[in-house]
Design an enzyme around this catalytic site. Structure first.
Site, PDB file in Angstrom:
ATOM      1  N   HIS A 108       0.837  -1.189   0.000  1.00  0.00           N
ATOM      2  CA  HIS A 108       0.000   0.000   0.000  1.00  0.00           C
ATOM      3  C   HIS A 108       0.880   1.249   0.000  1.00  0.00           C
ATOM      4  O   HIS A 108       2.040   1.205   0.420  1.00  0.00           O
ATOM      5  CB  HIS A 108      -0.919   0.002   1.207  1.00  0.00           C
ATOM      6  N   GLU A 110       0.785   3.790   1.904  1.00  0.00           N
ATOM      7  CA  GLU A 110       1.198   4.152   3.261  1.00  0.00           C
ATOM      8  C   GLU A 110       2.365   3.287   3.721  1.00  0.00           C
ATOM      9  O   GLU A 110       3.254   3.764   4.440  1.00  0.00           O
ATOM     10  CB  GLU A 110       0.026   3.991   4.235  1.00  0.00           C
ATOM     11  N   CYS A 136      -5.976   1.583   5.473  1.00  0.00           N
ATOM     12  CA  CYS A 136      -6.595   0.343   5.949  1.00  0.00           C
ATOM     13  C   CYS A 136      -6.065   0.044   7.357  1.00  0.00           C
ATOM     14  O   CYS A 136      -5.165   0.714   7.848  1.00  0.00           O
ATOM     15  CB  CYS A 136      -6.268  -0.811   4.996  1.00  0.00           C
ATOM     16  N   CYS A 139      -2.191  -0.713   7.479  1.00  0.00           N
ATOM     17  CA  CYS A 139      -1.393   0.511   7.373  1.00  0.00           C
ATOM     18  C   CYS A 139      -1.563   1.385   8.609  1.00  0.00           C
ATOM     19  O   CYS A 139      -0.602   2.005   9.074  1.00  0.00           O
ATOM     20  CB  CYS A 139      -1.780   1.282   6.112  1.00  0.00           C
TER      21      CYS A 139
END
Length: 185
Positions: A108, A110, A136, A139
């Site tokens: 991701h 992040e 999410c 993260c």
């Protein structure tokens, strides 16, 4: 889910920035300049353009003292084939967004923004994240442990656990919309 529907407290600050809030902050001759929030979020959107995900393009920027520390976008680890090349496993298996994160080749945005900072020896404690999407839960756990103090995002993400953990952690969470300008200085 609208994060604003949750109860509010000092530790759980959700705010939708409105244009009425910035009209008094404009200075003569500088109206065309983007606010800092707008500037950093526009960088996050630009970074998202590098994403190799077929489902959702996400960009993230870590900032401290109005300086960019690191950027990240969602995509396969360095040196591995991208979903653009081999297709999306999650699509093939019919997995909904926000579920079964482990069944994805990509990191991701992040995660990548934190990894890039670590790779280059950049401390991120007390920094601010600008991200095109709400993180999410995976993260979010990383951002909490990295010491991120505030998160700005534009679009939600279907992960109630993320919102609950952010609330409990005391990380300030603010939603910015594309047509909203933050403070100028």
């Amino acid at each position: 889910m609208n994060p604003g529907s949750k109860g509010t407290s000092k530790a759980w600050k959700i705010a939708r920035r409105t244009s009425e809030k910035v009209t008094g902050n404009r200075r003569a001759g500088r109206d065309s300049r983007p606010s800092w929030d707008e500037y950093f979020m526009s960088i996050a959107r630009l970074v998202a353009g590098r994403s190799t995900c077929l489902r959702r393009k996400v960009g993230a920027v870590l900032v401290k003292d109005k300086r960019v520390l690191s950027t990240g976008y969602n995509g396969a680890p360095a040196g591995l084939k991208h979903c653009l090349e081999i297709g999306c496993l999650r699509e093939k298996l019919g997995i909904k967004s926000g579920q079964r994160h482990e069944l994805c080749r990509a990191l991701h945005a992040e995660q990548n923004v934190l990894i890039q900072a670590a790779y280059h020896g950049i401390a991120v404690v007390d920094s601010v994240l600008y991200c095109t999407n709400l993180p999410c839960s995976i993260c979010t756990k990383m951002l909490i442990n990295a010491g991120i103090r505030r998160i700005y995002y534009e679009e939600g993400y279907p992960d109630d656990m993320s919102l609950e953990m952010l609330k409990e952690s005391g990380i300030e969470l603010l939603e910015l919309s594309r047509d909203i300008k933050g403070e100028k200085d």
